[in-house]
Design a protein around this motif. Structure first.
Motif, mmCIF file in Angstrom:
data_model
loop_
_atom_site.group_PDB
_atom_site.id
_atom_site.type_symbol
_atom_site.label_atom_id
_atom_site.label_comp_id
_atom_site.label_asym_id
_atom_site.label_seq_id
_atom_site.Cartn_x
_atom_site.Cartn_y
_atom_site.Cartn_z
ATOM 1 N N PRO A 1 -58.219 0.953 68.230
ATOM 2 C CA PRO A 1 -58.541 2.354 68.510
ATOM 3 C C PRO A 1 -59.763 2.748 67.696
ATOM 4 C CG PRO A 1 -56.595 2.166 67.123
ATOM 5 C CD PRO A 1 -56.952 0.793 67.549
ATOM 6 N N PRO A 2 -60.521 3.715 68.183
ATOM 7 C CA PRO A 2 -61.771 4.070 67.520
ATOM 8 C C PRO A 2 -61.543 4.682 66.142
ATOM 9 C CG PRO A 2 -61.232 5.652 69.224
ATOM 10 C CD PRO A 2 -60.235 4.552 69.345
ATOM 11 N N LEU B 1 -62.323 7.691 63.977
ATOM 12 C CA LEU B 1 -62.755 9.071 64.176
ATOM 13 C C LEU B 1 -63.220 9.632 62.837
ATOM 14 C CD1 LEU B 1 -59.681 10.120 66.331
ATOM 15 C CD2 LEU B 1 -61.950 9.557 67.190
ATOM 16 N N TRP C 1 -60.684 8.438 60.269
ATOM 17 C CA TRP C 1 -59.291 8.467 60.717
ATOM 18 C C TRP C 1 -59.085 7.348 61.728
ATOM 19 C CZ3 TRP C 1 -55.316 12.525 60.611
ATOM 20 C CH2 TRP C 1 -54.307 12.351 61.561
ATOM 21 N N VAL C 2 -58.050 6.540 61.514
ATOM 22 C CA VAL C 2 -57.710 5.510 62.495
ATOM 23 C C VAL C 2 -56.223 5.618 62.813
ATOM 24 C CG1 VAL C 2 -57.766 3.047 63.057
ATOM 25 C CG2 VAL C 2 -59.421 3.961 61.446
ATOM 26 N N ASP C 3 -55.893 5.617 64.087
ATOM 27 C CA ASP C 3 -54.490 5.603 64.508
ATOM 28 C C ASP C 3 -54.004 4.166 64.514
ATOM 29 O OD1 ASP C 3 -54.116 8.395 65.084
ATOM 30 O OD2 ASP C 3 -55.432 8.113 66.806
ATOM 31 N N LYS D 1 -51.129 7.459 56.015
ATOM 32 C CA LYS D 1 -50.631 8.824 56.139
ATOM 33 C C LYS D 1 -49.498 8.878 57.154
ATOM 34 C CE LYS D 1 -51.872 11.496 59.209
ATOM 35 N NZ LYS D 1 -50.507 11.718 59.735
ATOM 36 N N ALA D 2 -48.370 9.431 56.742
ATOM 37 C CA ALA D 2 -47.275 9.681 57.700
ATOM 38 C C ALA D 2 -47.216 11.185 57.918
ATOM 39 C CB ALA D 2 -45.977 9.104 57.174
ATOM 40 N N GLY E 1 -48.025 13.349 55.719
ATOM 41 C CA GLY E 1 -49.243 13.863 55.086
ATOM 42 C C GLY E 1 -49.018 14.955 54.051
ATOM 43 N N ASN F 1 -53.476 6.582 60.090
ATOM 44 C CA ASN F 1 -52.354 7.375 60.592
ATOM 45 C C ASN F 1 -51.258 6.432 61.072
ATOM 46 O OD1 ASN F 1 -50.766 9.441 61.645
ATOM 47 N ND2 ASN F 1 -51.821 9.378 63.626
ATOM 48 N N THR G 1 -48.399 6.866 64.513
ATOM 49 C CA THR G 1 -48.556 6.325 65.870
ATOM 50 C C THR G 1 -47.851 4.972 66.038
ATOM 51 O OG1 THR G 1 -50.723 5.673 65.017
ATOM 52 C CG2 THR G 1 -50.695 7.472 66.593
#
Lengths: 212, 329
Positions: free
Chosen positions: A46-47, A49, B6-8, B31-32, B34, B53, B56
């Protein structure tokens, strides 16, 4: 003197010359830069952000909106600064006073401690989304009738917590109300009337869901 | 708060590999909910370059009970869910009560089991970035400063106490955490060993490695006749951090106590077992007088600081009441 951000005139969801419009332009070039090769160039990860503003989509009071925000933006900042919904108040900005309470998929959330990106694809209800047109939510009406506010700064958050309780449990007791507002700080000390108002709204039995 | 990338995360493996890319100069954090992370970032105590993150990741929010395996909690189970989950309420009431009395309803809806265990101390010196930059010995400042909420035991090296209150119950139940590292390799560590005395110079107060993810919490199935109770004592009834909290787990045969665990939180750098007090209970039938002796033994050897001697009698009373409540449960 009432502060200008607290007037009763409904605000447009998106102000005319908005930060959003600004970021939309400013973010586009920055965004293409961040989407460039990540550490995982080989696999279809995934990118990455941010740290510049990136688009996110969420539902606010029944409307789906797409906003440009950087990943450090909290949901409270997003609704107030990006969407102009200033009914949500920021008190401590640390999740300790609950003035910033909104509903996230129908459950109470401290919007100051929720990153806007964590609200992607979710339903956010703010104090502006509680009334059905001109008809106040029973808890809002009961707050007026029972004088459950003084300076009013904690009120939007208090109302969101009490309305969530009454919607979930119309037979709530005084202890339930105390539990529901246990995270809310009211420096004017309006708690007794908040309890009275919430119990009155529950006894009135009127369930009027916000337009989530 | 400084912005960040930020990465999921798509999987535990993905998250672990992203975390492994971090360095001291380019910190990467998971981070869960947060809740603690945002507090630390807003206070300038942490400034990660990248946030992974982990909300997910699928399959990390399960609650499973098995009569043989015991209870398995995914790291992403929220405190709100933990407090309501029927199996937890029924068999691990001290944990359910600890979760129910942590923070505010708003925070409990977001805060997770894993994040709760990994949170940093609430010490107000720790939470102020100045004391991280000053280079001086913050512990010595607390020792001669505002130490009313600090440790009354084992406070020679550090005076800070671990923030997690569910940890107190987990220690009493003999729970463990599962940590997953590179290649999906897992290790299981008892919570009592996992939590380390808080240290401002480290980036964690647990034995988790920078490229590991806390994936699950496990509690052994309770033996027949297990009874438990939990009490968190604050300065007020509504939301507050504790002065102390106590979890008691007893295994009883009729009215005779066969095994006892008393864990005390917020009084030592990590939750402290009252070993001497526990011994007094074994083989006995509980009454008011025994509970009084047990509570006295539990606070024996306390070394309060300049402003927290009041915590000693408070803890003694809470131990006495919680032991009585557990036996009567």
């Amino acid at each position: 003197m009432a502060p200008p951000d607290d007037d009763s005139v409904p605000k447009p969801l998106l102000p005319q010359l908005s930060r959003r419009a600004f970021f939309k332009g400013a973010g586009a070039s920055a965004l293409s830069a961040t989407l460039a090769p990540s550490a995982h160039a080989a696999d279809p990860s995934p990118p990455v952000l941010g740290p510049e503003p990136a688009p996110l989509t969420l539902s606010i009071n029944g409307r789906t909106v797409t906003v440009q925000a950087d990943p450090a933006t909290t949901l409270a900042e997003l609704v107030r600064n990006h969407l102009g919904l200033t009914g949500t108040k920021i008190g401590c900005d640390r999740g300790a006073c609950s003035a910033c309470t909104v509903w996230l998929d129908g459950e109470v959330a401290a919007s100051c401690m929720t990153l806007a990106f964590d609200a992607r694809g979710r339903k956010v209800t703010t104090i502006e989304g509680l009334a059905k047109g001109e008809a106040l939510h029973p808890v809002q009406r009961a707050f007026v009738e029972n004088d459950a506010m003084q300076c009013g700064f904690c009120t939007p958050g208090m109302v969101m917590s009490c309305a969530a309780l009454v919607d979930r449990n119309p037979k709530c007791t005084l202890d339930d109300v105390k539990q529901a507002v246990s995270g809310h700080l009211c420096r004017c000390g309006t708690y007794p009337n908040v309890f009275k108002a919430t119990l009155a709204a529950a006894q009135g039995g009127g369930k009027a869901k916000g337009n989530t | 708060m400084q912005s960040f990338e930020w990465v999921d995360a798509e999987s535990v493996e993905h998250a672990v590999s992203l975390l492994g890319e971090g360095s001291e100069r380019q910190p990467v954090v998971a981070k869960a909910g947060g809740m603690d992370l945002l507090d630390l970032m807003k206070n300038g105590v942490m400034a990660p370059r990248r946030v992974v993150n982990i909300k997910t990741i699928k399959g990390l929010d399960g609650v499973r009970f098995d009569a043989k395996q015991g209870l398995e909690l995914g790291a992403l189970v929220t405190l709100a869910r933990l407090s309501r989950e029927p199996e937890v309420r029924k068999r691990f009431v001290a944990l359910a009560d600890a979760a129910e009395h942590a923070a505010t309803p708003q925070v409990r809806n977001a805060a997770t089991m894993g994040g709760n265990l990994l949170q940093r101390p609430r010490c107000w010196y720790f939470r102020y970035d100045h004391f991280h930059q000053a280079g001086g010995d913050a512990v010595e400042r607390v020792r001669s400063g505002e130490n009313q909420y600090h440790a009354i035991f084992d406070n020679q090296r550090t005076v800070m106490v671990h923030a997690s209150t569910p940890a107190t119950a987990l220690v009493a139940y003999g729970a463990s955490v599962e940590l997953t590292g590179p290649g999906g390799k897992t290790r299981v560590v008892p919570v009592s060993e996992f939590l380390l005395p808080p240290d401002m110079k480290r980036s964690t107060d647990t034995s988790i490695a920078p490229n590991e993810l806390l994936t699950r919490v496990r509690i052994p199935a309770p033996a027949a006749g297990t009874k438990a109770a939990y009490h968190k004592q604050g300065e007020r009834e509504s939301y507050d951090w504790p002065i102390c909290d106590v979890a008691v787990v007893l295994r009883m045969e009729g009215r005779t106590i066969r095994q006892a665990a008393i864990a005390m939180g917020w009084v030592a750098p990590t939750p402290r077992r009252a070993a001497e007090a526990e011994k007094l209970l074994v083989g006995k039938t509980l009454n008011e007088e025994l509970a009084r002796q047990v509570a006295k033994a539990a606070v024996n050897g306390a070394t309060p600081l300049s402003k927290n001697a009041y915590k000693v009698p408070v803890l003694e009373a809470v131990v006495r009441r919680t032991v009585l409540a557990a036996a009567a449960a």
